[in-house]
Design a protein around this motif. Structure first.
Motif, PDB file in Angstrom:
ATOM      1  N   HIS A  17       0.864  -1.185   0.000  1.00  0.00           N
ATOM      2  CA  HIS A  17       0.000   0.000   0.000  1.00  0.00           C
ATOM      3  C   HIS A  17       0.898   1.232   0.000  1.00  0.00           C
ATOM      4  N   TYR A  51       3.395  -1.520   3.776  1.00  0.00           N
ATOM      5  CA  TYR A  51       3.223  -0.096   3.454  1.00  0.00           C
ATOM      6  C   TYR A  51       4.564   0.496   3.034  1.00  0.00           C
ATOM      7  N   ASP A  84      -1.772   4.963  -3.097  1.00  0.00           N
ATOM      8  CA  ASP A  84      -3.064   4.367  -2.772  1.00  0.00           C
ATOM      9  C   ASP A  84      -3.789   5.198  -1.717  1.00  0.00           C
ATOM     10  N   SER A  85      -3.013   5.881  -0.884  1.00  0.00           N
ATOM     11  CA  SER A  85      -3.563   6.797   0.129  1.00  0.00           C
ATOM     12  C   SER A  85      -2.707   8.054   0.151  1.00  0.00           C
ATOM     13  N   ARG A 115      -7.468   6.847  -1.409  1.00  0.00           N
ATOM     14  CA  ARG A 115      -7.976   7.129  -0.060  1.00  0.00           C
ATOM     15  C   ARG A 115      -7.362   8.437   0.426  1.00  0.00           C
ATOM     16  N   ASP A 187      -7.193  -2.934   6.652  1.00  0.00           N
ATOM     17  CA  ASP A 187      -6.318  -3.420   5.583  1.00  0.00           C
ATOM     18  C   ASP A 187      -5.810  -4.836   5.826  1.00  0.00           C
ATOM     19  N   HIS A 188      -5.490  -5.158   7.118  1.00  0.00           N
ATOM     20  CA  HIS A 188      -4.769  -6.410   7.390  1.00  0.00           C
ATOM     21  C   HIS A 188      -5.282  -7.197   8.591  1.00  0.00           C
TER      22      HIS A 188
END
Length: 327
Positions: A17, A51, A84-85, A115, A187-188
């Motif tokens: 991510h 991440y 992604d964010s 996001r 997310d996880h």
């Protein structure tokens, strides 16, 4: 490396991510650290790169925090970096921020389903870009008065953080730890999110709807329930102040009884305490918004700007106009 290993590596990379930290000069370092460190911890504790993050500047090669620490920029809003964010970290007076390219950058991000996360005063910038319409949101309590005056149609809450689809907003400070716990859980899964919180000695994980501020009882050191009730009502009724007699009636006391409580526990009268609450709110609006002084006067319950200026000078030693120049 075998073909299977190469395929696995590509799959792992696809699952990473990518997070862009858009740091506006003067951003709050505590809020930034509370948002980025849980991502590092998630990588360490999972044993995988879940991440990756880069620091994005609106201009220049590094970005100063509010305390002078400078973070080197990895990219600028004009680059082609893909995320992604995007986490928008802002401090100071967000109402004074004016940079159309940044707002355009955030608007473009929504076209790719990115996001958007606003931390501390970050939600103010997202609102300026028109990206919080139809979304629940929150912001640091210091910025709430200016936010409400500037964006009266947005559903603002007093919570620590709000998650509404692909919009995450947070009050900042250590509340970002709580929000990132929620994000990692989404997310996880809960196990990794709990492990991250445990690593940071976060023995109590606060829910988003938790209050940002201490109660009046804790802030003022008073525990008489009737007095606490009156103080709470004062803070909620700024623009149209309640008369002392009405405050007493709502608290279930006579006016004389309530006056005695104020003098005994706070060393002041109802009128003086209420005036101070309104003037403190006015000072926040002067420092954190671009509202005209006459508008600030009306928003804090003063009939005329002249009366407001007189009371303000008496309390703080300078006129409202001087306050705005000195900020």
């Amino acid at each position: 490396m075998s073909r299977n290993d190469q395929k696995m590596s590509k799959n792992d990379e696809a699952r990473v991510h990518r997070v862009g930290f858009l740091l506006i000069p003067g951003f709050a370092l505590m809020s930034y650290a509370s948002a980025v460190e849980p991502l590092r911890a998630a990588n360490v504790l999972s044993g995988r790169t879940l991440y990756r993050w880069r620091h994005v500047a609106i201009r220049g090669s590094d970005i100063p925090a509010s305390n002078g620490v400078r973070i080197p920029a990895d990219a600028t809003i004009g680059s082609a970096a893909r995320f992604d964010s995007i986490v928008v970290c802002v401090g100071g007076n967000p109402a004074a921020f004016s940079h159309p390219p940044t707002l355009a950058y955030l608007r473009r991000a929504t076209r790719y389903g990115i996001r958007l996360i606003g931390v501390s005063a970050g939600p103010f910038i997202l609102a300026q870009a028109g990206l919080l319409q139809g979304y629940r949101c929150t912001i640091h309590w210091e910025h709430m008065p200016a936010f409400r005056e500037t964006f009266p149609a947005l559903p603002l809450s007093r919570s620590l953080f709000e998650i509404d689809r692909d919009r995450f907003t947070c009050a900042g400070g250590i509340a970002a730890l709580d929000m990132m716990h929620a994000m990692i859980r989404i997310d996880h899964g809960a196990r990794l999110a709990s492990a991250v919180s445990d690593w940071f000695l976060q023995t109590e994980i606060r829910r988003g709807e938790a209050a940002q501020r201490l109660s009046p009882a804790e802030r003022f050191g008073v525990h008489h329930p009737k007095l606490v009730d009156a103080l709470s009502r004062m803070e909620k009724r700024i623009e149209r102040p309640l008369a002392p007699a009405e405050l007493a009636r709502l608290a279930g006391l006579s006016l004389r009884q309530l006056e005695r409580l104020f003098v005994r526990h706070l060393g002041t009268t109802i009128h003086r305490r209420y005036l101070l609450v309104r003037l403190e709110q006015a000072r926040v609006l002067l420092r954190q918004s671009t509202m005209a002084i006459g508008e600030v006067a009306l928003a804090t319950g003063f009939a005329t700007p002249m009366h407001f200026a007189r009371c303000y000078r008496r309390q703080f030693g300078l006129a409202p106009r001087e306050e705005r120049v000195a900020r």
